[in-house]
Design a protein around this motif. Sequence first.
Motif, PDB file in Angstrom:
ATOM      1  N   THR A  93      -3.871   0.330   2.048  1.00  0.00           N
ATOM      2  CA  THR A  93      -3.694  -0.754   1.082  1.00  0.00           C
ATOM      3  C   THR A  93      -4.490  -0.457  -0.179  1.00  0.00           C
ATOM      4  OG1 THR A  93      -5.555  -2.032   1.961  1.00  0.00           O
ATOM      5  CG2 THR A  93      -3.402  -2.348   3.009  1.00  0.00           C
ATOM      6  N   PHE A  94      -4.260  -1.296  -1.198  1.00  0.00           N
ATOM      7  CA  PHE A  94      -4.966  -1.098  -2.461  1.00  0.00           C
ATOM      8  C   PHE A  94      -6.434  -1.484  -2.360  1.00  0.00           C
ATOM      9  CE2 PHE A  94      -0.523  -1.938  -4.012  1.00  0.00           C
ATOM     10  CZ  PHE A  94      -0.252  -0.607  -4.259  1.00  0.00           C
ATOM     11  N   ASP A  95      -6.816  -2.115  -1.251  1.00  0.00           N
ATOM     12  CA  ASP A  95      -8.229  -2.393  -0.986  1.00  0.00           C
ATOM     13  C   ASP A  95      -8.886  -1.260  -0.209  1.00  0.00           C
ATOM     14  OD1 ASP A  95      -7.978  -4.845  -2.229  1.00  0.00           O
ATOM     15  OD2 ASP A  95      -7.382  -5.854  -0.369  1.00  0.00           O
ATOM     16  N   ARG A  96      -8.199  -0.129  -0.043  1.00  0.00           N
ATOM     17  CA  ARG A  96      -8.678   1.050   0.686  1.00  0.00           C
ATOM     18  C   ARG A  96      -8.854   0.764   2.172  1.00  0.00           C
ATOM     19  NH1 ARG A  96      -7.078   5.041  -2.390  1.00  0.00           N
ATOM     20  NH2 ARG A  96      -7.817   4.834  -4.553  1.00  0.00           N
ATOM     21  N   ALA A  97      -8.076  -0.139   2.675  1.00  0.00           N
ATOM     22  CA  ALA A  97      -8.053  -0.410   4.113  1.00  0.00           C
ATOM     23  C   ALA A  97      -6.831   0.254   4.737  1.00  0.00           C
ATOM     24  CB  ALA A  97      -8.025  -1.924   4.377  1.00  0.00           C
ATOM     25  N   SER A  98      -6.976   0.669   5.993  1.00  0.00           N
ATOM     26  CA  SER A  98      -5.877   1.329   6.702  1.00  0.00           C
ATOM     27  C   SER A  98      -5.119   0.289   7.504  1.00  0.00           C
ATOM     28  CB  SER A  98      -6.398   2.430   7.630  1.00  0.00           C
ATOM     29  OG  SER A  98      -6.987   3.473   6.875  1.00  0.00           O
ATOM     30  N   LEU A  99      -3.826   0.200   7.253  1.00  0.00           N
ATOM     31  CA  LEU A  99      -2.942  -0.709   7.970  1.00  0.00           C
ATOM     32  C   LEU A  99      -2.082   0.117   8.918  1.00  0.00           C
ATOM     33  CD1 LEU A  99      -1.766  -3.574   8.339  1.00  0.00           C
ATOM     34  CD2 LEU A  99      -0.156  -3.034   6.487  1.00  0.00           C
ATOM     35  N   ILE A 100      -2.266  -0.059  10.232  1.00  0.00           N
ATOM     36  CA  ILE A 100      -1.527   0.684  11.243  1.00  0.00           C
ATOM     37  C   ILE A 100      -0.342  -0.172  11.673  1.00  0.00           C
ATOM     38  CG2 ILE A 100      -1.650   1.905  13.422  1.00  0.00           C
ATOM     39  CD1 ILE A 100      -3.488   3.000  11.230  1.00  0.00           C
ATOM     40  N   VAL A 101       0.860   0.335  11.421  1.00  0.00           N
ATOM     41  CA  VAL A 101       2.088  -0.408  11.687  1.00  0.00           C
ATOM     42  C   VAL A 101       2.893   0.356  12.733  1.00  0.00           C
ATOM     43  CG1 VAL A 101       4.161  -1.422  10.686  1.00  0.00           C
ATOM     44  CG2 VAL A 101       2.085  -1.242   9.318  1.00  0.00           C
ATOM     45  N   PRO A 102       3.291  -0.272  13.848  1.00  0.00           N
ATOM     46  CA  PRO A 102       4.181   0.403  14.813  1.00  0.00           C
ATOM     47  C   PRO A 102       5.496   0.807  14.149  1.00  0.00           C
ATOM     48  CG  PRO A 102       3.224  -1.571  15.780  1.00  0.00           C
ATOM     49  CD  PRO A 102       2.885  -1.608  14.326  1.00  0.00           C
ATOM     50  N   GLY A 139       0.817  -1.197   0.000  1.00  0.00           N
ATOM     51  CA  GLY A 139       0.000   0.000   0.000  1.00  0.00           C
ATOM     52  C   GLY A 139       0.849   1.245   0.000  1.00  0.00           C
ATOM     53  N   ASN A 140       0.158   2.380   0.078  1.00  0.00           N
ATOM     54  CA  ASN A 140       0.806   3.690   0.073  1.00  0.00           C
ATOM     55  C   ASN A 140       0.804   4.273   1.487  1.00  0.00           C
ATOM     56  OD1 ASN A 140       1.247   3.749  -2.763  1.00  0.00           O
ATOM     57  ND2 ASN A 140      -0.887   4.363  -3.074  1.00  0.00           N
ATOM     58  N   VAL A 141       1.919   4.889   1.874  1.00  0.00           N
ATOM     59  CA  VAL A 141       2.036   5.517   3.183  1.00  0.00           C
ATOM     60  C   VAL A 141       1.220   6.811   3.191  1.00  0.00           C
ATOM     61  CG1 VAL A 141       3.614   6.496   4.886  1.00  0.00           C
ATOM     62  CG2 VAL A 141       4.315   4.524   3.522  1.00  0.00           C
ATOM     63  N   ARG A 142       0.297   6.913   4.154  1.00  0.00           N
ATOM     64  CA  ARG A 142      -0.565   8.084   4.238  1.00  0.00           C
ATOM     65  C   ARG A 142      -0.171   9.040   5.359  1.00  0.00           C
ATOM     66  NH1 ARG A 142      -2.029   8.466  -0.635  1.00  0.00           N
ATOM     67  NH2 ARG A 142      -3.428   6.811  -1.396  1.00  0.00           N
ATOM     68  N   ARG A 143       0.328   8.504   6.457  1.00  0.00           N
ATOM     69  CA  ARG A 143       0.634   9.374   7.593  1.00  0.00           C
ATOM     70  C   ARG A 143       1.673   8.706   8.465  1.00  0.00           C
ATOM     71  NH1 ARG A 143      -1.339  10.191  12.883  1.00  0.00           N
ATOM     72  NH2 ARG A 143      -1.300  12.370  13.573  1.00  0.00           N
ATOM     73  N   ILE A 144       2.642   9.524   8.934  1.00  0.00           N
ATOM     74  CA  ILE A 144       3.677   9.043   9.845  1.00  0.00           C
ATOM     75  C   ILE A 144       3.601   9.885  11.111  1.00  0.00           C
ATOM     76  CG2 ILE A 144       6.140   8.680  10.201  1.00  0.00           C
ATOM     77  CD1 ILE A 144       6.488   8.470   7.211  1.00  0.00           C
ATOM     78  N   SER A 145       3.301   9.251  12.232  1.00  0.00           N
ATOM     79  CA  SER A 145       3.268   9.927  13.522  1.00  0.00           C
ATOM     80  C   SER A 145       4.400   9.384  14.382  1.00  0.00           C
ATOM     81  CB  SER A 145       1.909   9.712  14.206  1.00  0.00           C
ATOM     82  OG  SER A 145       1.706   8.346  14.474  1.00  0.00           O
ATOM     83  N   VAL A 146       4.471   9.868  15.621  1.00  0.00           N
ATOM     84  CA  VAL A 146       5.576   9.455  16.475  1.00  0.00           C
ATOM     85  C   VAL A 146       5.386   8.055  17.035  1.00  0.00           C
ATOM     86  CG1 VAL A 146       6.221  11.787  17.119  1.00  0.00           C
ATOM     87  CG2 VAL A 146       4.474  10.589  18.424  1.00  0.00           C
ATOM     88  N   ARG A 147       4.205   7.491  16.931  1.00  0.00           N
ATOM     89  CA  ARG A 147       3.999   6.153  17.468  1.00  0.00           C
ATOM     90  C   ARG A 147       3.798   5.105  16.391  1.00  0.00           C
ATOM     91  NH1 ARG A 147       0.603   2.261  18.597  1.00  0.00           N
ATOM     92  NH2 ARG A 147      -0.989   3.241  17.312  1.00  0.00           N
ATOM     93  N   SER A 148       3.071   5.434  15.332  1.00  0.00           N
ATOM     94  CA  SER A 148       2.740   4.450  14.313  1.00  0.00           C
ATOM     95  C   SER A 148       2.681   5.130  12.958  1.00  0.00           C
ATOM     96  CB  SER A 148       1.403   3.770  14.632  1.00  0.00           C
ATOM     97  OG  SER A 148       0.361   4.730  14.652  1.00  0.00           O
ATOM     98  N   THR A 149       2.601   4.300  11.928  1.00  0.00           N
ATOM     99  CA  THR A 149       2.509   4.762  10.546  1.00  0.00           C
ATOM    100  C   THR A 149       1.256   4.158   9.923  1.00  0.00           C
ATOM    101  OG1 THR A 149       4.894   4.965  10.328  1.00  0.00           O
ATOM    102  CG2 THR A 149       3.630   4.773   8.292  1.00  0.00           C
ATOM    103  N   GLU A 150       0.526   4.985   9.228  1.00  0.00           N
ATOM    104  CA  GLU A 150      -0.702   4.538   8.573  1.00  0.00           C
ATOM    105  C   GLU A 150      -0.416   4.258   7.100  1.00  0.00           C
ATOM    106  OE1 GLU A 150      -5.173   6.160   7.399  1.00  0.00           O
ATOM    107  OE2 GLU A 150      -3.880   7.312   8.746  1.00  0.00           O
ATOM    108  N   ILE A 151      -0.727   3.032   6.677  1.00  0.00           N
ATOM    109  CA  ILE A 151      -0.538   2.597   5.285  1.00  0.00           C
ATOM    110  C   ILE A 151      -1.913   2.246   4.724  1.00  0.00           C
ATOM    111  CG2 ILE A 151       0.527   0.885   3.766  1.00  0.00           C
ATOM    112  CD1 ILE A 151       2.745   0.596   5.825  1.00  0.00           C
TER     113      ILE A 151
END
Length: 844
Positions: A714-723, A700-712
């Motif tokens: 996916t191509f299915d329009r789902a948000s993947l929250i990765v520490p 997927g594409n990276v949408r937001r990077i914060s100090v705790r996690s990163t929001e990705i």
Amino acid sequence: MVARAVPMLVAAVLAFCALDAEAQGTPPPAAAQQAQQPPAQSRPPGEAQAVPPAPQTPAPAAAPAPPAAVVVPAPAPVLPPEVLDPVTRLAKSIEGAEKSINQLKELESELARLRGDVERIIYESTATAEQLRPQLAEIRRQIDKIGAPPAAGQPPETATVTAERARLSAMAGALDSAVKTTELAWVRAKQLIDRITVMRYQLFTRNLLERRDSPMRPGVWADVSGRMSGVIGRVRYYGGDWLGWASQKWHELVAVCFGAAGAFAALYALSRRYIRPGLLRPAVSPSFFERASRAAWIAPAKALPAAAAAILLYAGLDSLGLFYDHWDGFANTALQGVLIFVAAWAMLDVALAPRAPAWRLIPLADRAATIVLWLLLAFVAIYVIDTLLTELGRVIYVPLTVTIAQTFITSCLFVLLLGAMLLTPFVPQAAADRPVNGHHDFTGPVSRHTPLWIKVPLWLVALTILATSLLGYVALGRFVAHQLVLGSMVLAAAGISYLAIRATTRGRPDGRVVVGALLETRFGLEPSRQRQLSRLLEVVLTLLLLMVTLPLLMLQWGFQGADIRDWFKSAIFGFEIGHLKISLARIVLGIALFAGLLFLTRLLQRWLRDGVLTQSRMDAGISNSIDQAVGYSGITLAALLAVSYAGFDITSLAIVAGALSVGIGFGLQSIVNNFVSGLILLVERPIKVGDWVALGDQQGNVRRISVRSTEIETFDRASLIVPNSELISGRVVNLTHRNMLGRAVIKFSLDGAADPEKVLKIMLECAHAHPQVMKTPEPLASLENFGPGLLEFALRATIGDINRRLQVLTELRVGILKELRRQHQIIPPPAVVVDDIKTKVAAE
């Protein structure tokens, strides 16, 4: 008595200066030495600080002092009048106040006056101490510069330095004594304030609970009847005297009355022209928020004509000098009564609206609303009349028995009116927009005793007024009745104000909010931010309303204004718990400062995102890093400034940091790890906003990077929250880390009878013909493998935008398939096309 105490006080202050200076190892001030001389040689108080000549004592001839041991006598400290006079005045004032309080134990007005005098002593002592402390600190710094006297065995210092040290030490002792005197005056004044407060409340309680003869005794009314002729005579005498004075200024009096009447007529005409049509205008029922917002400005507008006329009439009569002697207090009471009645009428008319049911705030039926309105107005009218009669009785010296009878009659009238209102059925208003108990139309019977939560407490109040009045506690019954009227008015005004606040900060039926619309128009904030700021504004305005309403209620309950002011000042501006001083005002202002700085930070981020960073066509990752850095810096700065302004010591945060370090060692490793990893991502930028990344089987594409996690996303329009720690310590495939170049690989199989050279040529021609395929490096067509009856081919091409990979692969497949069919290349029946998605960093 106070005058005789002044020399003694001054002598005590100067003696204390001498003792303090002597304890510091310095010669005592000359004024203190002189104060210890016999009275025949003492000076007047105004010359107590004059410098006497140094005593010349002849030294014994047998033991002359060596020159090195000669000590130059220190000149006596001379305190300027601006330093000494306030200290002397404070000592005299506090002494006089302490003597006066022992003589004033029954007079409420004198106790109030004395409290004002003591409060002035507190303010003066604080100001004097604040003025003297810097001077004392400056002199002590000068003493520290000179240093301590030389020890034994060291070279002696000059006589000038010794004399200067002695002079400064004496001055420091005198100033320190003056500061301590002012501090002592402050402490004694605070103790006097406490004594006065206790005495006033004891006097108030005693007068309130004092029992008189019960009005049920016939002798009471016989006494009243016998004294009424004298009361009527006094009224005629004082009234005739006032009319005699007024008749001398007849023309001016008529002009004042006509001016007040003209002001009332003009304002009333404006009110009927602009307010009444707006009140009766709608044919359909307005919403609750529309009724509340309109009531907030209609009530003051309806009260304005009569209030303005009363104020103008009062000012005109006062300017004519008709409020002489005790009539001034009666005039003030009359003006207050008129203003209270007008304000009550305006609020009740708006809340019940007997002629405009659509705008009614209290959902009562028309008949019930009309009855309740007139009964409540009668309540207020009786209260005003009772207050005027009580003040008139004070002016013309009405006997106590007549005043008790008047109070009993008004209390009985209060009880009758309250009983009539409680026996009135509170029939709810039946309307589509006013549901009652969950129903949109109420047609059932209504009991006279419902709602119980309103009528039962009021019945108890009515019985209390009647019982206390019959038992002889007429003052207590009158106090309860007056509190019912005044407290209800204060609560009604607070309720209408709260409805106005809600109408301003909450959504209306059309979904619009007044504050939200303003924020959207001026600052362009999104709806979520609008709701947050609107609710914050509602909380702040509600707290301010409570801070205004509570003191008004406390005043009606018998608390003194000065005490309420002191309590609120202590609660708002600082009170001590142990060694910690807490100031609610500074805390609230600190929160407001944090919210304001956070709001400015958000505005700056929005300006950067929409203006600077967008117009410069900066990389999305760099823009996100700058945006996040500004946001976190603004939040950190706002938090530090808010905490510092709230009164908390920032250096104490080191203790908190130490405690957090212990907590990190036990259970916060993951949070801190993610936080540090987020900072690394924002600074090092191995992954940026907009990058195409692959983590295991997720892409997927990276949408937001914060100090705790990163929001990705996916191509299915789902948000993947990765520490963030997984992105730093794990293996992540970033397809767009350096640039947007990428490789597309197409693999397929043909029948063994196909011509390999033609197939390779077709593949290269299709690749060169596609506009997205890069010329350098050139596309590569290859025969991967062959077997019995099957040939495997592959095409590898570099494309300029990896985000369009699927589109390029599809177009290449279609082009190659068409050419293969056109040139009659044999495709096996189970045509197998295998796509191997490779990246630039993976080995082939």
